[in-house]
Write an enzyme that holds these catalytic residues in place. Structure first.
Site, PDB file in Angstrom:
ATOM      1  N   SER A 108       0.810  -1.214   0.000  1.00 42.63           N
ATOM      2  CA  SER A 108       0.000   0.000   0.000  1.00 42.63           C
ATOM      3  C   SER A 108       0.850   1.275   0.000  1.00 42.63           C
ATOM      4  O   SER A 108       1.600   1.526  -0.925  1.00 42.63           O
ATOM      5  CB  SER A 108      -0.962  -0.050   1.189  1.00 42.63           C
ATOM      6  OG  SER A 108      -1.947   0.944   1.105  1.00 42.63           O
TER       7      SER A 108
ATOM      8  N   ASP B  73      -5.927   2.145  -3.244  1.00 42.09           N
ATOM      9  CA  ASP B  73      -7.171   1.968  -2.485  1.00 42.09           C
ATOM     10  C   ASP B  73      -7.499   3.220  -1.664  1.00 42.09           C
ATOM     11  O   ASP B  73      -8.498   3.255  -0.955  1.00 42.09           O
ATOM     12  CB  ASP B  73      -7.133   0.719  -1.596  1.00 42.09           C
ATOM     13  CG  ASP B  73      -6.112   0.783  -0.469  1.00 42.09           C
ATOM     14  OD1 ASP B  73      -5.276   1.719  -0.456  1.00 42.09           O
ATOM     15  OD2 ASP B  73      -6.132  -0.114   0.399  1.00 42.09           O
TER      16      ASP B  73
ATOM     17  N   ASP C 107      -2.603   6.130  -3.495  1.00 43.11           N
ATOM     18  CA  ASP C 107      -1.417   5.553  -2.864  1.00 43.11           C
ATOM     19  C   ASP C 107      -0.919   4.394  -3.728  1.00 43.11           C
ATOM     20  O   ASP C 107      -1.405   4.185  -4.839  1.00 43.11           O
ATOM     21  CB  ASP C 107      -1.706   5.125  -1.425  1.00 43.11           C
ATOM     22  CG  ASP C 107      -2.745   4.020  -1.336  1.00 43.11           C
ATOM     23  OD1 ASP C 107      -3.521   3.858  -2.292  1.00 43.11           O
ATOM     24  OD2 ASP C 107      -2.787   3.303  -0.314  1.00 43.11           O
TER      25      ASP C 107
ATOM     26  N   ASP D  28      -1.190   1.180  -3.917  1.00 49.76           N
ATOM     27  CA  ASP D  28      -2.095   0.167  -4.480  1.00 49.76           C
ATOM     28  C   ASP D  28      -3.452   0.748  -4.854  1.00 49.76           C
ATOM     29  O   ASP D  28      -4.383   0.012  -5.185  1.00 49.76           O
ATOM     30  CB  ASP D  28      -2.254  -1.016  -3.530  1.00 49.76           C
ATOM     31  CG  ASP D  28      -3.003  -0.681  -2.252  1.00 49.76           C
ATOM     32  OD1 ASP D  28      -3.016   0.509  -1.859  1.00 49.76           O
ATOM     33  OD2 ASP D  28      -3.582  -1.592  -1.635  1.00 49.76           O
TER      34      ASP D  28
END
Length: 452
Positions: A101, A245, A241, A243
């Protein structure tokens, strides 16, 4: 949380803590736990972000999945919510995302999604951990017939892009937008999606090299995007960010619009449209006091959970709420997807701007944020962060600071779910007071359990 799984899957320094050997075990045992009751051949989707360690870990994880007879579909680089969406839409047995992440490139992580597109329940994670720790691996080992096969599923990214575009219910022609894809997973989709929606784009953080994910770009470093918004005279900036999400925005003046403000803006719009389930928004203990006051004034109820989007989602599922999220930028629209989705959130925010005809600064001005300060104190190890609140000196200083605030603010001290950090946060009516409170607590924490 278990021995290996934290609040967001298994995390650690790649090739040091999260090794190829561990990835193989997670694939083998995780795949077995998630597919043991399948009648046909199980099908698992695997995606990753742009970290250099992603290919190494994906290769090992996929080998583990294949070894227990699972058909694996490799999505390549894709946003975490893309994996969740495709698993549910296509009826796959499970999905796995390899990402850490917003963490730096040296870290990586592995998280699982069930066939319903949701992150795994604690019970399933504990079942996987028990198999990892067992003295002997007694799972089946087919030698030829019964082994899984690996398939490329690159069109999965295009399917996810098509889904995102449908949620706009129109286009964004006439809007000047700066996108920041954090040199991460969103670089495979964000430009294409927003260009197809006819926004006038400037894109930064779009040149991943395996090492530069989240480096001075993305939702945790929106300063470069804010500067670019002002330079280009854009209407807003949208930062994801690693990833994708999460979403953090900036308005046309380069002012940051965090998850609290975005949730308020979208929540108020949904309420007006009669589309906010039970007139309620689900958020966490990290959300600002000013955000809660604005919700109250707008006639929106709030339900507060522990930190972590998984807890927000659990509450939403349990009580049939459809919108919630975190100050950090995770926003969950259960009418569309099962997990936090930065690009989906960005589309919904732009949709509110389009439908109301208001600028982002105008929409965000309805929330007056209390001064807030958050300091991450690096502690000796994960055991230290978990036992921090049992240390008498730390208990004492928190109690003293709470007394000094006299009910006009709040203090939150909690361990990070993914790193050896203790997070010290406070809100108060003035910057001076909030600085004094946080700095005083941090000084004691560092003295007692900090890394010397």
């Amino acid at each position: 949380m278990g021995k290996y799984f934290g609040t967001d899957g298994v995390r650690g320094e790649a090739n040091v803590e999260l090794t190829p050997e561990m990835a193989f075990k997670l694939g083998r045992f995780g795949g077995y736990v998630l597919s043991q009751h399948e009648l046909g051949t199980p099908k698992v989707y695997v995606g990753r972000d742009t970290r250099i360690s992603g290919q190494m870990l994906a290769s090992s994880l996929i080998s583990g999945l294949l070894s227990v007879g699972i058909e694996v579909y490799d999505l390549g680089v894709i946003a975490t919510p893309g994996v969740a969406y495709l698993v549910k839409k296509d009826g796959a047995s499970a999905g796995v995302m390899i990402s850490a992440s917003h963490n730096p490139a040296l870290d990586n992580g592995i998280k699982f999604f069930g066939g319903d597109g949701y992150k795994l329940e604690d019970e399933k994670e504990l079942e996987i951990e028990a198999l990892i720790d067992a003295e002997e691996d007694t799972l089946p080992r087919p030698s030829a017939q019964g082994l899984g096969m690996l398939h490329d599923y690159i069109e999965g990214v295009r399917k996810y892009q098509a889904f995102l575009k449908t949620t706009a219910e129109g286009n964004f022609e006439g809007y000047k937008v700066v996108l920041d894809t954090a040199n991460g997973a969103a670089y495979t989709s964000a430009r294409a999606v927003f260009a197809d929606l006819e926004a006038n784009l400037t894109v930064i953080g779009e040149n991943p090299d395996g090492l530069n994910i989240n480096v001075k770009v993305g939702s945790t470093h929106p300063e470069a995007m804010a500067k670019k918004v002002v330079e280009t005279g854009s209407d807003l900036g949208l930062a994801f960010d690693g990833d994708a999400d999460r979403l953090i925005a900036v308005d046309e003046n380069g002012e940051i619009v965090d998850g609290d403000k975005i949730m308020f803006i979208v929540g108020k719009y949904l309420l007006g449209q009669g589309k906010l389930a039970q007139d309620t928004l689900v958020t966490t203990v990290m959300s600002n006091l000013g955000f809660h006051l604005a919700l109250e004034e707008a006639g929106i109820n709030s339900v507060i959970t522990a930190v972590g989007d998984r807890y927000v989602v659990e509450e939403m599922k349990k009580n049939n709420y459809n919108f919630g999220g975190e100050q950090s930028g995770h926003m969950i629209f259960l009418d569309y997807n099962t997990t936090g989705d930065g690009q989906l959130s960005a589309i919904q925010l732009l949709k509110v701007m389009r439908e109301t005809g208001k600028s982002l600064s105008e929409l965000a001005s309805e929330v007056t944020i209390y001064p807030q300060k958050l300091v991450n104190v690096r502690v000796k190890d994960n055991a230290a962060k978990k036992s921090a609140m049992d240390v008498p000196a730390i208990q004492k200083v928190i109690s003293e600071m709470e007394t000094s605030m006299n009910g006009k603010g709040r203090i939150l001290v909690r361990p990070s779910g993914t790193e050896p950090l203790l997070r010290v946060m406070a809100e108060a009516p003035t910057h001076e007071e909030v600085n004094h409170v946080v700095d005083t607590i941090v000084e004691v924490v560092e003295a007692e359990i900090g890394v010397k």
